[in-house]
Design a protein around this motif. Sequence first.
Motif: not given
Length: 338
Positions: A39-41, A83-84, A90-93
């Motif tokens: 997901p963070g990609a 969820a994804w 979250e990973t993108g702040n």
Amino acid sequence: MKPDSQFELRHSVDGAARLGFVGDLLLARRVQETHRSMPGAVWDGMSTRLGALDTVVGNLECTLTTRGDPWPDKQWRFRGDPAWATTVLETGNVGAVSLANNHVMDYGPASVRDTTATLDAAGIAHAGAGHDRSAAFAPTTLEAGELTVAMVSYTDRFRPFTAGLDTAGTAFLSTDPRDSAVRSRIEHSLARVPESVDLVVASLHWGPNYEPKTDRHRRFGRWLIDRGVDVVHGHSAHEIAGIEVYDGRPILYDTGTFVSDFYPVENHRNDLTFLFELVVEEGLSELRLHPIRVVEESVRTAGQRGRRWLRERMQSRSAQFGTTVQERSDEGPLTVSL
């Protein structure tokens, strides 16, 4: 001239923060398929820059649910895995999202309830949609650096999603301050902002795709600031629009699309946008515009050609408001003084 109002008190901003504002976040379809396992990609090379901010605010251009029935006779429906998608946010702040738009109820009232419950569980603030009209027009609050920020969210897109007295939907209205019913609804909404709040943001999904904002939108943005809003965060058109500094406060007429799987549209370049960074240092100090390109369902720094197009477009579209957009270096952000 501003009317006498309790909102005057909120214009004194003490403390420091760096807030990011971005356009539409489409966390569904090919974006989800491409980055399902990582997901963070989605943020590609932008994670560090986003993480360095105190928070990021965007428009969630989809619903987060695994159930519900597709809204009938609607061409585009976007649904992301809860969820994804929250992991991506979250990973993108991303600390807050607007939900007043034309996709949050693509799978019926259940999708509104699921989306708000999912965001609540993840600790991501949201405004603009809810289980009834009162919830849809309610402000949300979040912490950003030394500031407490309130956000309201309204839309003039897709009337069928309008929240009712006892039915789920969006904070829909005409975005015309000449309408007494609109003025009353907004003033009631803003009156619910806590007195302790330092900064008030209005996130607006307004105007059709690929069309410029009208005089009506300009009147509405300025009127909101007259009523105590400090930042107008516009989106909906899928392309960037100009910036107006009104009474020392920014109106971002359209922040474009930040995450999507759309194909580029000729002459509109919906694949090019900015990360709008608001610098607050005991007052609104500066806007920093970081050039961004959306490619292969990921967010990346724009190359020199994209940067040049973005600079020329933003400078030309902001000039009508007397706003100067400066470029201090070939690599750094464009800037607007407040």
